[in-house]
Design a protein around this motif. Structure first.
Motif, PDB file in Angstrom:
ATOM      1  N   ARG A  97       0.889  -1.279   0.134  1.00 10.43           N
ATOM      2  CA  ARG A  97       0.081  -0.041   0.186  1.00 10.43           C
ATOM      3  C   ARG A  97       0.706   1.233  -0.210  1.00 10.43           C
ATOM      4  O   ARG A  97       0.680   2.189  -0.706  1.00 10.43           O
ATOM      5  N   ALA A  98       1.897   1.256   0.858  1.00 11.24           N
ATOM      6  CA  ALA A  98       2.926   2.373   0.815  1.00 11.24           C
ATOM      7  C   ALA A  98       3.465   2.674  -0.505  1.00 11.24           C
ATOM      8  O   ALA A  98       3.702   3.608  -0.973  1.00 11.24           O
ATOM      9  N   VAL A  99       4.229   1.562  -1.161  1.00 14.16           N
ATOM     10  CA  VAL A  99       4.697   1.613  -2.396  1.00 14.16           C
ATOM     11  C   VAL A  99       3.764   2.016  -3.495  1.00 14.16           C
ATOM     12  O   VAL A  99       4.025   2.764  -4.309  1.00 14.16           O
ATOM     13  N   GLY A 100       2.616   1.396  -3.525  1.00 10.59           N
ATOM     14  CA  GLY A 100       1.693   1.710  -4.355  1.00 10.59           C
ATOM     15  C   GLY A 100       0.941   2.847  -4.387  1.00 10.59           C
ATOM     16  O   GLY A 100       0.456   3.512  -5.568  1.00 10.59           O
ATOM     17  N   GLY A 101       1.005   3.497  -3.168  1.00 10.08           N
ATOM     18  CA  GLY A 101       0.516   4.995  -3.230  1.00 10.08           C
ATOM     19  C   GLY A 101       1.433   5.915  -3.381  1.00 10.08           C
ATOM     20  O   GLY A 101       1.264   7.161  -3.003  1.00 10.08           O
ATOM     21  N   ASP A 102       2.614   5.674  -3.764  1.00 11.85           N
ATOM     22  CA  ASP A 102       3.896   6.760  -4.350  1.00 11.85           C
ATOM     23  C   ASP A 102       4.141   7.684  -3.090  1.00 11.85           C
ATOM     24  O   ASP A 102       4.325   8.666  -3.148  1.00 11.85           O
ATOM     25  N   LEU A 103       4.235   6.905  -1.819  1.00  8.79           N
ATOM     26  CA  LEU A 103       4.224   7.685  -0.643  1.00  8.79           C
ATOM     27  C   LEU A 103       6.033   7.809  -0.437  1.00  8.79           C
ATOM     28  O   LEU A 103       6.478   8.821   0.262  1.00  8.79           O
ATOM     29  N   THR A 114      25.107  -4.641   6.745  1.00  8.53           N
ATOM     30  CA  THR A 114      25.442  -5.159   7.976  1.00  8.53           C
ATOM     31  C   THR A 114      24.202  -5.865   8.453  1.00  8.53           C
ATOM     32  O   THR A 114      24.193  -6.624   9.591  1.00  8.53           O
ATOM     33  N   VAL A 115      22.987  -6.097   7.866  1.00  9.40           N
ATOM     34  CA  VAL A 115      22.054  -6.590   8.380  1.00  9.40           C
ATOM     35  C   VAL A 115      21.831  -8.326   8.221  1.00  9.40           C
ATOM     36  O   VAL A 115      22.683  -8.702   7.092  1.00  9.40           O
ATOM     37  N   GLU A 116      21.076  -9.016   8.724  1.00  7.75           N
ATOM     38  CA  GLU A 116      21.013 -10.467   8.772  1.00  7.75           C
ATOM     39  C   GLU A 116      20.434 -10.522   7.241  1.00  7.75           C
ATOM     40  O   GLU A 116      19.676  -9.928   6.702  1.00  7.75           O
ATOM     41  N   PRO A 117      21.109 -11.807   6.637  1.00 10.09           N
ATOM     42  CA  PRO A 117      20.453 -12.032   5.320  1.00 10.09           C
ATOM     43  C   PRO A 117      19.038 -12.269   5.070  1.00 10.09           C
ATOM     44  O   PRO A 117      18.521 -11.797   3.921  1.00 10.09           O
ATOM     45  N   ASP A 118      18.240 -12.382   5.995  1.00 12.72           N
ATOM     46  CA  ASP A 118      16.745 -12.717   5.780  1.00 12.72           C
ATOM     47  C   ASP A 118      15.928 -11.375   5.490  1.00 12.72           C
ATOM     48  O   ASP A 118      14.998 -11.024   5.058  1.00 12.72           O
ATOM     49  N   PHE A 119      17.064  -9.882   5.791  1.00 13.48           N
ATOM     50  CA  PHE A 119      16.224  -8.884   5.563  1.00 13.48           C
ATOM     51  C   PHE A 119      17.058  -8.052   4.760  1.00 13.48           C
ATOM     52  O   PHE A 119      16.765  -6.961   4.546  1.00 13.48           O
ATOM     53  N   ALA A 120      18.153  -8.520   4.067  1.00 13.11           N
ATOM     54  CA  ALA A 120      19.266  -7.692   3.319  1.00 13.11           C
ATOM     55  C   ALA A 120      18.618  -7.319   1.904  1.00 13.11           C
ATOM     56  O   ALA A 120      19.251  -6.461   1.304  1.00 13.11           O
ATOM     57  N   ASN A 121      17.638  -7.907   1.418  1.00 14.48           N
ATOM     58  CA  ASN A 121      17.214  -7.374   0.046  1.00 14.48           C
ATOM     59  C   ASN A 121      15.644  -6.803   0.243  1.00 14.48           C
ATOM     60  O   ASN A 121      14.715  -7.310  -0.444  1.00 14.48           O
ATOM     61  N   PRO A 122      15.478  -5.603   0.722  1.00 14.17           N
ATOM     62  CA  PRO A 122      13.943  -5.320   0.652  1.00 14.17           C
ATOM     63  C   PRO A 122      13.606  -4.645  -0.376  1.00 14.17           C
ATOM     64  O   PRO A 122      14.516  -4.041  -1.550  1.00 14.17           O
ATOM     65  N   ASP A 123      12.466  -4.117  -0.457  1.00 17.73           N
ATOM     66  CA  ASP A 123      11.774  -3.505  -1.541  1.00 17.73           C
ATOM     67  C   ASP A 123      12.917  -1.813  -1.514  1.00 17.73           C
ATOM     68  O   ASP A 123      12.996  -1.367  -0.470  1.00 17.73           O
ATOM     69  N   PRO A 124      13.000  -1.431  -2.811  1.00 21.33           N
ATOM     70  CA  PRO A 124      13.994  -0.277  -2.660  1.00 21.33           C
ATOM     71  C   PRO A 124      13.591   0.925  -2.011  1.00 21.33           C
ATOM     72  O   PRO A 124      14.413   1.940  -1.771  1.00 21.33           O
ATOM     73  N   HIS A 125      12.169   0.932  -1.692  1.00 19.24           N
ATOM     74  CA  HIS A 125      11.642   2.105  -1.059  1.00 19.24           C
ATOM     75  C   HIS A 125      11.779   2.077   0.339  1.00 19.24           C
ATOM     76  O   HIS A 125      11.375   3.141   1.040  1.00 19.24           O
ATOM     77  N   VAL A 126      12.232   1.097   1.090  1.00 19.77           N
ATOM     78  CA  VAL A 126      12.203   1.047   2.507  1.00 19.77           C
ATOM     79  C   VAL A 126      13.497   0.097   3.027  1.00 19.77           C
ATOM     80  O   VAL A 126      14.060  -0.486   2.259  1.00 19.77           O
ATOM     81  N   THR A 127      13.886   0.413   4.169  1.00 18.18           N
ATOM     82  CA  THR A 127      14.783  -0.025   4.902  1.00 18.18           C
ATOM     83  C   THR A 127      14.452  -0.891   6.228  1.00 18.18           C
ATOM     84  O   THR A 127      13.470  -0.348   6.930  1.00 18.18           O
ATOM     85  N   PRO A 128      14.635  -2.116   6.202  1.00 17.11           N
ATOM     86  CA  PRO A 128      14.076  -2.883   7.365  1.00 17.11           C
ATOM     87  C   PRO A 128      14.875  -2.240   8.856  1.00 17.11           C
ATOM     88  O   PRO A 128      16.126  -1.997   8.550  1.00 17.11           O
ATOM     89  N   ILE A 129      14.183  -2.259   9.847  1.00 15.53           N
ATOM     90  CA  ILE A 129      14.789  -1.753  10.992  1.00 15.53           C
ATOM     91  C   ILE A 129      14.822  -2.937  11.938  1.00 15.53           C
ATOM     92  O   ILE A 129      15.492  -3.124  13.107  1.00 15.53           O
ATOM     93  N   ASP A 130      13.438  -3.568  12.096  1.00 14.49           N
ATOM     94  CA  ASP A 130      13.318  -4.338  13.339  1.00 14.49           C
ATOM     95  C   ASP A 130      12.396  -5.535  12.869  1.00 14.49           C
ATOM     96  O   ASP A 130      11.783  -5.284  11.907  1.00 14.49           O
ATOM     97  N   HIS A 131      12.345  -6.844  13.699  1.00 20.11           N
ATOM     98  CA  HIS A 131      11.414  -7.684  13.303  1.00 20.11           C
ATOM     99  C   HIS A 131      10.888  -7.994  14.723  1.00 20.11           C
ATOM    100  O   HIS A 131      11.342  -8.087  15.785  1.00 20.11           O
ATOM    101  N   VAL A 271      11.935   7.094   3.195  1.00 18.07           N
ATOM    102  CA  VAL A 271      12.267   8.785   3.143  1.00 18.07           C
ATOM    103  C   VAL A 271      10.813   8.857   2.577  1.00 18.07           C
ATOM    104  O   VAL A 271      10.516   8.412   1.385  1.00 18.07           O
ATOM    105  N   LEU A 272      10.121   9.758   2.882  1.00 14.92           N
ATOM    106  CA  LEU A 272       8.911  10.419   2.500  1.00 14.92           C
ATOM    107  C   LEU A 272       8.963  11.373   1.169  1.00 14.92           C
ATOM    108  O   LEU A 272       9.905  12.154   1.267  1.00 14.92           O
ATOM    109  N   ARG A 273       8.311  10.621   0.253  1.00 19.52           N
ATOM    110  CA  ARG A 273       8.408  11.878  -0.933  1.00 19.52           C
ATOM    111  C   ARG A 273       7.809  13.177  -0.622  1.00 19.52           C
ATOM    112  O   ARG A 273       6.903  13.609   0.113  1.00 19.52           O
ATOM    113  N   GLY A 274       8.747  14.115  -1.043  1.00 21.42           N
ATOM    114  CA  GLY A 274       8.518  15.414  -0.744  1.00 21.42           C
ATOM    115  C   GLY A 274       9.065  15.972   0.639  1.00 21.42           C
ATOM    116  O   GLY A 274       8.794  16.975   0.940  1.00 21.42           O
ATOM    117  N   ALA A 275       9.846  15.211   1.100  1.00 19.33           N
ATOM    118  CA  ALA A 275      10.434  15.661   2.485  1.00 19.33           C
ATOM    119  C   ALA A 275      11.061  17.059   2.212  1.00 19.33           C
ATOM    120  O   ALA A 275      11.954  17.175   1.467  1.00 19.33           O
TER     121      ALA A 275
END
Length: 351
Positions: A97-103, A114-131, A271-275
């Motif tokens: 929803r966030a990606v599709g909403g051009d947010l 530096t992150v664990e392999p399970d989290f190393a390849n997210p969508d390019p719009h976001v960065t994993p922080i915790d699980h 990063v919010l678009r228009g920040a």
């Protein structure tokens, strides 16, 4: 009111607006703060917040507003003209929803290495922080006193010996409630999960709006809770929280998480678009993956860091679990079916 008065008021308002902008930007076009838009459960220690401000030269302002879904909904309404620079708390169930909403703007932090392999390849719009893993939690004392074994699987919950013992959160209003619904979809498939929920309903499951009511009012195992239900949907880290916040030292947690059937939630920042301060937004996201911030995550928010090698607090190591094989569904599958699943769940369980 005369036209002259209106003009004078407009001029005064312009001066006030200019003053506010100057205050935020240090009198020129260079921002002096960065604004994090997030949910009410976000927390960071004072020392870590000060470390970011000292290293970046920016003041960190934290704008909190409701649960993660509320924050996302408001952010989508202001996409392109955001209230802040970074949004934190988007999880897998609403990521598309966030990606599709051009947010969000695309950003790949150098700290992702530096992150664990399970989290190393997210969508390019976001960065994993915790699980955090949403799991069944049980009241150990309740079951021990009645010589009844606690449930070990989701399937156990429809057995007669667990009648009227379970409390869950509504997936339409609660993030852990939605995660538990997704866990049943992942386990039983679609539409098999519907038969399972009919079984839970027949076995006396109680549904409440949110985690706070479920855990602190309905669950019998929470410290100080008046609840009478010894099984609740909560988190893998909840037993550690019971120990950390206990009024007196505890050698054993009074509750336990059930490993089978846990559903993984990954929380992301973007990063919010228009920040107003894109550079500061990127610096903040990098800092949120730093060892200092990641080490603060368990004690502040009771979730797990994604950075590899970050030590956990002693209470986590002794009393919490990291499920070996947590359930997950592809974000695209969740996005395509979430509303339908929740609507059908409501027909089955709340009718």
């Amino acid at each position: 009111m005369s036209r002259c008065v209106l003009l004078r008021c407009a001029a005064a308002a312009a001066v006030v607006a200019a003053t506010l902008v100057a205050a935020a930007c240090g009198g020129d076009d260079t921002p002096t703060d960065v604004v994090l838009v997030t949910h009410d459960s976000f927390a960071v220690s004072k020392a870590v917040k000060q470390a970011f401000e000292r290293e970046s030269g920016l003041t960190l302002r934290i704008l909190q507003g409701g649960d993660a879904n509320e924050v996302l909904n408001r952010s989508l309404l202001t996409a392109g003209d955001p209230q802040g620079d970074v949004v934190f708390g988007i999880d897998d169930s609403v990521l598309s929803r966030a990606v599709g909403g051009d947010l969000l703007e695309e950003y790949r932090s150098p700290e992702l290495s530096t992150v664990e392999p399970d989290f190393a390849n997210p969508d390019p719009h976001v960065t994993p922080i915790d699980h955090g893993e949403v799991c069944l939690n049980v009241d150990r004392r309740w079951f021990a006193s009645r010589h009844v074994p606690p449930p070990k699987t989701l399937a156990d919950l429809i057995l007669d010996r667990y009648r009227n013992l379970l409390v869950v959160e509504n997936p339409a209003t609660s993030s852990p409630g939605l995660a538990f619904l997704l866990a049943t979809v992942a386990t039983y498939g679609d539409p098999g999960w519907q038969t399972y929920w009919r079984g839970l309903r027949a076995n006396g499951v109680r549904v409440v709006d949110g985690w706070e009511e479920a855990y602190t009012q309905q669950f019998s195992g929470a410290s100080g809770s008046p609840g009478k239900r010894p099984i609740v949907v909560s988190y893998a880290s909840s037993p550690a929280a019971e120990v950390i916040f206990a009024s007196k030292p505890l050698a054993t947690a009074p509750t336990a998480a059930v490993e089978e059937g846990c559903y993984r939630q990954v929380e992301y920042a973007g990063v919010l678009r228009g920040a107003h301060n894109e550079d500061g937004a990127r610096k903040l996201i990098d800092f949120m993956l730093s060892e200092r911030f990641q080490a603060d995550v368990p004690g502040s928010m009771f979730v797990y860091p994604v950075r590899a090698g970050v030590p956990l607090p002693e209470a986590f190591a002794k009393h919490a679990i990291v499920p070996r094989d947590p359930l997950q569904l592809p974000a695209a599958q969740v996005d395509a079916n979430r509303d339908r699943w929740v609507a059908r769940w409501t027909e089955i369980v709340v009718r």
